[in-house]
Design a protein around this motif. Structure first.
Motif, mmCIF file in Angstrom:
data_model
loop_
_atom_site.group_PDB
_atom_site.id
_atom_site.type_symbol
_atom_site.label_atom_id
_atom_site.label_comp_id
_atom_site.label_asym_id
_atom_site.label_seq_id
_atom_site.Cartn_x
_atom_site.Cartn_y
_atom_site.Cartn_z
ATOM 1 N N SER A 783 0.700 -1.489 -0.102
ATOM 2 C CA SER A 783 0.141 -0.177 0.534
ATOM 3 C C SER A 783 0.949 0.849 -0.293
ATOM 4 C CB SER A 783 -0.559 0.130 1.380
ATOM 5 O OG SER A 783 -1.488 1.498 1.830
ATOM 6 N N SER A 784 0.247 2.728 -0.825
ATOM 7 C CA SER A 784 0.571 3.586 -0.832
ATOM 8 C C SER A 784 0.885 4.578 0.664
ATOM 9 C CB SER A 784 0.659 4.285 -1.980
ATOM 10 O OG SER A 784 -0.919 4.992 -2.063
ATOM 11 N N LEU A 785 0.084 3.999 1.629
ATOM 12 C CA LEU A 785 -0.746 4.653 2.345
ATOM 13 C C LEU A 785 0.093 4.292 4.101
ATOM 14 C CD1 LEU A 785 -3.960 4.386 1.907
ATOM 15 C CD2 LEU A 785 -2.888 5.833 1.045
ATOM 16 N N LEU A 786 0.605 3.217 3.485
ATOM 17 C CA LEU A 786 1.343 2.784 4.605
ATOM 18 C C LEU A 786 2.143 3.415 5.408
ATOM 19 C CD1 LEU A 786 1.298 0.097 6.464
ATOM 20 C CD2 LEU A 786 3.330 -1.133 5.107
ATOM 21 N N GLN A 787 2.143 3.429 6.966
ATOM 22 C CA GLN A 787 3.370 4.580 7.179
ATOM 23 C C GLN A 787 3.096 4.468 9.158
ATOM 24 O OE1 GLN A 787 2.749 8.837 6.865
ATOM 25 N NE2 GLN A 787 1.060 8.227 6.498
ATOM 26 N N GLY A 788 3.726 5.028 10.112
ATOM 27 C CA GLY A 788 3.439 5.253 10.964
ATOM 28 C C GLY A 788 3.242 4.128 11.917
ATOM 29 N N GLN A 789 2.294 3.853 12.407
ATOM 30 C CA GLN A 789 1.903 2.970 13.352
ATOM 31 C C GLN A 789 1.974 1.202 12.977
ATOM 32 O OE1 GLN A 789 -1.442 3.168 15.324
ATOM 33 N NE2 GLN A 789 -1.246 1.506 17.080
ATOM 34 N N ALA A 790 0.919 1.602 11.808
ATOM 35 C CA ALA A 790 1.191 0.363 10.851
ATOM 36 C C ALA A 790 2.263 -0.053 10.771
ATOM 37 C CB ALA A 790 0.181 0.690 10.110
ATOM 38 N N LEU A 791 3.136 0.192 9.936
ATOM 39 C CA LEU A 791 4.735 -0.181 9.325
ATOM 40 C C LEU A 791 5.389 -1.026 10.292
ATOM 41 C CD1 LEU A 791 6.156 -0.590 6.593
ATOM 42 C CD2 LEU A 791 7.084 2.038 7.326
ATOM 43 N N SER A 792 5.146 -0.104 11.753
ATOM 44 C CA SER A 792 5.774 -0.511 12.493
ATOM 45 C C SER A 792 5.198 -2.077 13.834
ATOM 46 C CB SER A 792 5.718 0.850 14.427
ATOM 47 O OG SER A 792 6.664 0.291 14.826
ATOM 48 N N ALA A 793 4.194 -1.900 13.317
ATOM 49 C CA ALA A 793 3.258 -3.208 13.283
ATOM 50 C C ALA A 793 3.665 -4.370 12.779
ATOM 51 C CB ALA A 793 1.897 -3.135 13.307
ATOM 52 N N LEU A 794 3.405 -3.610 11.656
ATOM 53 C CA LEU A 794 3.827 -4.819 10.225
ATOM 54 C C LEU A 794 5.620 -4.991 10.232
ATOM 55 C CD1 LEU A 794 2.330 -5.857 7.999
ATOM 56 C CD2 LEU A 794 3.443 -4.155 6.423
ATOM 57 N N GLN A 795 6.455 -4.848 10.748
ATOM 58 C CA GLN A 795 7.746 -4.642 11.142
ATOM 59 C C GLN A 795 8.047 -6.029 11.910
ATOM 60 O OE1 GLN A 795 10.721 -1.640 11.099
ATOM 61 N NE2 GLN A 795 9.182 -0.360 9.244
ATOM 62 N N ASN A 796 7.012 -5.751 13.455
ATOM 63 C CA ASN A 796 6.979 -6.129 14.479
ATOM 64 C C ASN A 796 6.364 -8.051 14.008
ATOM 65 O OD1 ASN A 796 8.759 -4.261 16.059
ATOM 66 N ND2 ASN A 796 6.626 -3.350 16.872
ATOM 67 N N PHE A 797 6.046 -7.821 13.257
ATOM 68 C CA PHE A 797 4.912 -8.611 12.980
ATOM 69 C C PHE A 797 5.742 -9.492 12.258
ATOM 70 C CE2 PHE A 797 2.021 -10.851 9.533
ATOM 71 C CZ PHE A 797 1.258 -11.921 9.700
ATOM 72 N N PHE A 798 6.431 -9.029 11.326
ATOM 73 C CA PHE A 798 7.237 -10.442 10.369
ATOM 74 C C PHE A 798 8.751 -10.231 11.221
ATOM 75 C CE2 PHE A 798 5.929 -8.380 6.865
ATOM 76 C CZ PHE A 798 5.430 -9.494 6.138
ATOM 77 N N ALA A 799 8.922 -9.807 12.337
ATOM 78 C CA ALA A 799 9.969 -10.454 13.199
ATOM 79 C C ALA A 799 9.083 -11.818 14.356
ATOM 80 C CB ALA A 799 9.947 -9.277 14.400
ATOM 81 N N ALA A 800 8.500 -11.788 14.639
ATOM 82 C CA ALA A 800 7.570 -12.481 15.210
ATOM 83 C C ALA A 800 7.295 -13.804 14.453
ATOM 84 C CB ALA A 800 6.094 -11.848 16.153
#
Length: 1262
Positions: A783-800
């Protein structure tokens, strides 16, 4: 039959109007029969019916006349009613005849008939009726005068077209002038004519320009009438006329009134009338009266001070006029503010008939003083009206406070102590006005000092803080008064005080508790007083340190808990909110505490459970009880173990009710977050099941709260929840992860991470996440809208996911890299998505360990070495991934990585070059010692790659400034030399990068940078001056830093470049001022008196910056000053937020904002925002010039693009209209805006355009 009809009609005459079919059944059936026999059209049939009614209206029987008139009214109100010329004549004649009916109820109905009749008959007939009514008014019998006057007012009110208005005004105006001025006319006729004229002028004043002079002459002569009622109505008439008068006639009127006032021999009642006239004029014409203040203000002040002791009304009217000047002419009154302030302060305590012998600041509560107070309050004198002077003085001070934010510190020194002293005012209505004036002072303080620190001894907040003990002492005396109204006013002052200075009452709490206690416990207390006392208690509990209340908890808790049982739901709801704050106060933390909270646990619990279990009560009370019980359980759960099995099921039950479920969900989130780990075993499974079901609901707020609550519950009670429940939650979560609601997606991903982080998570959980959530996450990452809290949560998701069972690193990496491939369906991937993917890849590599990271690095460098150049998207992503990994990890072990990256600078694709620049800078962040010298060396030696290398350097410096890291001295010197060499570059892009580098470097090394930048503000090259000012803009970050104290004494050198000869430098200085005002207003406040006139000058269209470019077949006009004007207005917008006390809105609105509203599209948009903000923060200043702002705004909303306009132009114009409508909505919210005729006309015209009105309504409801 005749008798029965007559009886029925008598009933109707007493109040129940029957329709035609019921009241004249025989007549209607006869007419219907005739129509059927002769095949008449519906119109002719209607005329037949009307004719029948008209015959009945002339009958002798009063009941018949009443019923017939009632049926005529029903017929006239029908949409399809039409009358021919003959019927029109009959209708108008008979309705006028009925006005003289001896029966009052018949003539009353006849007046009602006029309203629809005016809309259904021709202009000529309306004019004829007006002439006849005027004749009745002036020459008829006394008993018919009132009804003729009401009839004329009805006709005027119903006239909607301009042509009809003009036709009616031709005979009406001379008749009204005759009625007002003819010697033989009685006072009653004059008053009626003045009333009618007032309505006419208010509605059609602009159409009567030819009569303005004669009307003004007639009305001014009436100001000397011996009858007070005539004079009073003349004042109202002249005020209505004034708003449409020309400047010359307005000046003529003002000069004549002031001439009268200078005549000291004039009677006092005539003087009072003329002073009232001055006040009414200024209220009517606003800023236009400003030019006459020089003659007017001294006369009024003179009358005020020299009036005889018993002439209180003269003083009152003078102060009211001065109040009007402050609010309506804020720019021109400036030079008189000090005189008005001193006068108002003098008359605030004006009480010639009463001597105050009480000690000022005693707080002794002994009986003698109580009796003294009471005896003081009992003093009354019906003839003493000095209270009117004190009230007018209080309102004058309020106007001064509201309209002069720049005088706030001065007002604190002079006004604040006097107002506090006058809280003892003996007249209750005046006391309320003094309270309101003090509240205005507090609100203006909040408005002006928002976000500022109050250490400065001249700041309003600091000055207010010094007065707090005196305020509390004075207010405490008011709380001991008997009057309920006084106590309510006192609590209003305290509430506002706590809002402005949240922690100011630490030392005063003990003295205030008895006042709260008495307000809640006293039998005479009203619900309103209890609510005010409870709101204050809640605010003060929430904003002060808990320990200051501990000695008083016993005294406070009893009355509050009693109020929970109050019969009035608003008192109960507020008391429950106070209980919530009380819970925090009695046990502020869970460590061993000196305060013993246990005695209060069960009383608080018992009071709340009685409300929680009661179903038959208001929703507000239910919600407050649920929220409060959540707090009680989370704070006192360890002391309520026995009560939990009874209480928790009630909360679960409230989750099942659609009205209370959202509040109950939030209550469980509070309980789950408690460190007490409250035992929820009796309801946990049920709660989890309910919450999982809520994830499917359409209510967004409910789903949002549910995700947060589930997260807290699983974190705290994961051991007690079955894995099957987890799998169900994961299924529901998958549908919430999309870019249509990024906040929801972030919460869902965070919950996923919590589920996977649980040690007991089985393989099934990992499998469910991989199958259900991973595909959604891989879609979201594109998504071109992805940023901030959502992007950070996505990074943590892949790490988990890497840690989770059943998911391999390689497959995850492959999935991420594959998501960057353009698909045939959706086409290419957006640039933002590549950055998101790269960040997730970097996080994945770091979590997976060095081995996996090295293999990934090899794969990425292999992609870059592949020199086929066919797959630019793959290379683009590889570079971004290298950059993101390099920023987080030292890559110096990977040999030649910097050379591999820099080779991509040769790529034919711009996005690859940009990504390589980004990657090189980020890799350098991971190991500065190795890579920074390399970048600096390359900048020196590679002329062609300089722009890209500067971007790499910018990445390094920006990252270091954010991480608060340091460079070694040699590097700084080298960087500076290099950057200053590029200050004069012809390329704007290079200059901007250099400026950002210098600005961010200033945050790291301010001692070196600030003097170096200052030296260059006087360089001959305009580009150099612009670059260093832009650098200062980049140094103005929001967080405090060591640069602040270094740049503070030097900042004027940069910002005063706003008067530079070069427009680029001026624009750079404006942008720097705007950034400083936004992030660090305290740095620039002292400079604003000098900077603001220079800034305002940048908003003006400058002809020398407009040039015409000849393009052969046509010529194109280029405005080089447009960007500068736009930046200047945006800067003013920022200053209104953070430095309102330094901005004088009146001097800015006209002429600067006025011209901006009529400027180019790009300038109008910020001007509309400024206008909305000023309407909210400085309504008096806007109201004063509202008439002059209407035309440009009206022009904007009525603008239509050309027929051949492209879609972009149409959309842009649509945005412009919506922007203007937002400004209009803000203006419409100003109380008093209706006194501007132009603005009223604008609103009226808008309401007649359905499309525009619909847009306006939707914007107003936003």
């Amino acid at each position: 039959m005749h008798g029965s009809v007559r009886w029925r009609m008598r009933n109707v005459a007493l109040g129940s109007v029957l329709p035609l079919s019921a009241s004249f059944l025989p007549l209607a059936s006869v007419i219907g029969g005739c129509c059927a026999r002769f095949s008449l059209s519906p119109e002719d049939m209607a005329n037949f019916q009307i004719t029948g009614i008209l015959e009945k209206m002339t009958g002798k029987d009063k009941d018949y006349r009443y019923m017939a008139t009632s049926d005529l009214l029903n017929e006239l109100n029908k949409e399809g009613f039409k009358a021919d010329a003959e019927l029109e004549l009959k209708l108008s004649s008979i309705v006028l005849q009925q006005l003289d009916d001896a029966a009052g109820d018949v003539s009353g109905l006849a007046v009602k008939c006029l309203a629809p009749l005016v809309k259904k008959i021709t202009e000529a007939r309306v004019v004829e009726m007006t002439v006849r009514l005027c004749d009745k008014l002036l020459n008829g019998k006394d008993q018919y005068r009132d009804i003729a006057s009401i009839a004329l007012k009805t006709i005027i009110a119903e006239i909607s077209s301009t042509s009809l208005a003009q036709s009616v005004l031709v005979p009406l105006t001379p008749q009204l002038i005759k009625g007002m001025t003819s010697p033989g006319m009685s006072t009653e006729i004059k008053c009626e004519c003045l009333d009618i004229l007032c309505d006419v002028l208010h509605k059609f004043g602009n159409l009567m320009a030819n009569d303005h002079e004669s009307l003004l002459h007639a009305l001014l002569s009436l100001l000397n009438s011996p009858q007070a009622s005539v004079r009073k109505k003349s004042v109202a008439c002249i005020a209505s006329l004034a708003s449409s008068l020309s400047d010359d006639l307005l000046a003529k009127a003002t000069v004549e009134i002031i001439h009268h006032l200078r005549n000291r021999a004039m009677k006092s009642d005539m003087i009072r009338t003329n002073i009232q006239m001055i006040g009414a004029l200024s209220r009517a014409v606003g800023y236009r009266f400003g030019s006459h203040l020089g003659e007017t203000v001294p006369v009024l002040i003179s009358y005020c001070t020299s009036a005889s002791e018993n002439d209180e009304e003269l003083r009152e009217y003078s102060l009211q006029a001065l109040e009007s000047f402050l609010l309506r002419c804020p720019r021109d009154i400036s030079s008189y503010c000090d005189q008005i302030l001193n006068l108002s302060l003098e008359y605030l305590s004006y009480d010639p008939n009463f001597t105050d012998t009480m000690e000022e600041d005693t707080d002794d509560e002994n009986l003698e003083e109580e009796e003294e107070d009471e005896s003081a309050n009992e003093y009354t004198d019906d003839e003493d009206v000095s209270w009117k002077v004190r009230r007018a003085a209080a309102k004058c001070l309020a106007a001064l406070i509201v309209s002069r934010p720049e005088l706030l510190s001065k007002l604190y020194i002079k006004v604040c102590p006097k107002l506090i002293d006058r809280f003892k005012e003996r007249e209750e209505n005046v006391k309320m006005d003094i309270f309101n004036t003090f509240i205005e002072l507090l609100r203006q303080t909040a408005n002006v000092t928002k976000g500022q620190i109050d250490t400065n001894e001249t700041s309003p907040r600091w000055l207010l803080k010094q007065e707090v003990p005196k305020i509390v002492r004075s207010i405490n005396r008011q709380l001991r008064e008997k009057s309920i109204k006084t106590k309510v006013g006192a609590f209003s002052v305290l509430k506002e005080l706590v809002v402005v200075l949240p922690d100011c009452l630490d030392d005063q709490i003990g003295s205030l508790i008895p006042g709260i206690e008495k307000a809640l416990s006293d039998k005479s207390s009203t619900s309103n007083l209890k609510i005010e006392a409870l709101i204050f208690a809640r605010l003060v509990l929430a904003s002060h340190t808990p320990s200051v209340f501990h000695p008083h908890i016993k005294a406070l808790s009893g009355p509050v808990l009693s109020a929970v049982g109050d019969r009035y739901y608003k008192v109960t709801a507020e008391a429950l909110r106070v209980c919530g704050e009380l819970v925090h106060v009695v046990r502020p933390n869970f460590e061993v505490h000196s305060f013993d909270f246990k005695p209060y646990v069960h009383p608080i619990y018992d009071a709340i459970i009685s409300r929680l279990t009661n179903q038959d009560q208001d929703q507000e009370v239910k919600e407050c009880a649920i929220s409060c019980m959540g707090l009680v359980i989370s704070t006192f759960g360890d002391n309520l173990r026995e009560q939990l099995p009874a209480c928790l099921p009630v909360l679960v039950d409230r989750m099942g009710n659609e009205i209370t479920r959202l509040t109950a969900v939030k209550a469980f989130a509070v309980i789950a977050a408690s460190p007490l780990k409250v035992d929820l075993s009796c309801v946990l499974d049920h709660v989890i099941a309910e919450l999982t079901a809520f994830l499917r609901k359409a209510n967004r707020a409910l789903r949002q709260a549910t995700l947060g609550t589930l997260n807290s519950l699983i974190s705290a009670y994961g051991d007690s929840i079955g894995s099957s429940a987890y799998e169900t939650i994961i299924v529901e979560l998958s549908s919430l992860i999309s870019d249509s609601d990024l906040h929801m997606a972030a919460l869902a991903l965070e919950l996923c991470c919590t589920l996977m982080a649980d040690n007991r998570s089985s393989r099934n959980i990992g499998l469910a996440v991989t199958e259900r959530v991973l595909p959604q996450a891989l879609t979201l990452i594109k998504s071109s809208l992805l940023q901030g809290q959502a992007l950070s949560a996505l990074q943590n998701f892949f790490a988990a996911l890497v840690y989770s069972a059943n998911t391999s690193f390689d497959s995850l990496l492959e999935s991420l890299l594959s998501s960057a491939k353009p698909s045939p369906q959706s086409g290419g991937i957006v640039k933002q998505a590549l950055y998101s993917i790269a960040q997730c890849v970097a996080v994945l590599c770091l979590v997976a360990g060095d081995l996996k990271c090295s293999s990934t690095m090899k794969m990425l460098t292999d992609i870059l070495r592949d020199d086929t150049g066919t797959n630019s998207a793959k290379q683009h992503l590889a570079l971004l991934c290298l950059g993101e990994i390099g920023r987080r990890k030292d890559l110096s072990s990977h040999l030649q990585i910097e050379n591999i990256v820099i080779e991509s600078f040769q790529s034919p694709f711009e996005e690859i070059k940009s990504a390589a620049s980004y990657a090189l800078g980020n890799i350098a962040v991971g190991n500065l010692a190795k890579y920074l010298p390399f970048i600096l060396d390359q900048i020196d030696n590679q002329q062609k790659k300089q722009y890209l290398l500067l971007h790499s350097l910018k990445e390094v410096i920006v990252r270091q400034s954010v991480d608060k890291a340091e460079f070694d001295d040699a590097s700084v010197d080298k960087i500076l030399k290099l950057l200053f060499n590029h200050c004069e570059s012809e390329e704007e892009g290079v200059r901007n990068v250099v400026a950002e580098c210098l600005g961010k470097l200033s945050l790291i090394e301010p001692m070196k940078l600030v003097p170096a930048l200052k030296v260059r503000t006087t360089r001959a090259a305009g580009f150099t001056r612009a670059t260093v000012v832009t650098a200062v803009k980049y140094a103005m970050v929001e967080r405090p830093g060591k640069i602040d104290e270094i740049i503070y004494p030097e900042i004027s050198s940069f910002l005063l470049l706003i008067k530079d000869q070069d427009r680029h430098v001026r624009r750079a200085a404006v942008l720097a001022l705007s950034t400083a005002a936004h992030n660090k207003p305290n740095l620039i406040k002292g400079l604003l008196p000098e900077l603001l006139p220079l800034l305002y000058d940048q908003t003006v269209v400058k002809q020398e910056l407009i040039r015409t470019v000849d393009l052969g077949p046509f010529k194109h006009v280029v405005d080089d000053g447009l960007e500068l004007r736009k930046a200047a207005f945006e800067c003013v917008d920022t200053l209104l937020d953070n430095c309102l006390d330094q901005v004088n809105p009146s001097s800015f609105i006209v002429p600067y904002l006025r011209s901006g509203l009529d400027d180019h599209y790009d300038v109008k948009m910020p001007c509309h925002l400024i206008l909305s903000k000023l309407a909210d923060k400085c309504p008096a200043a806007v109201l004063a010039v509202l008439d002059s702002l209407v035309d440009p705004v009206q022009k904007t909303i009525n603008f239509k693009p050309k027929q051949d306009a492209v879609k972009q132009e149409v959309d842009r114009n649509e945005d412009m209209i919506r922007s203007a409508l937002r400004a209009i909505a803000s203006l419409n919210r100003i109380s008093g805006g209706d006194c501007s005729i132009k603005f009223k006309n604008l609103m009226s015209e808008m309401s007649k355009q359905p499309v525009l009105w619909e847009k306006y309504q939707s914007i107003r409801n936003e």
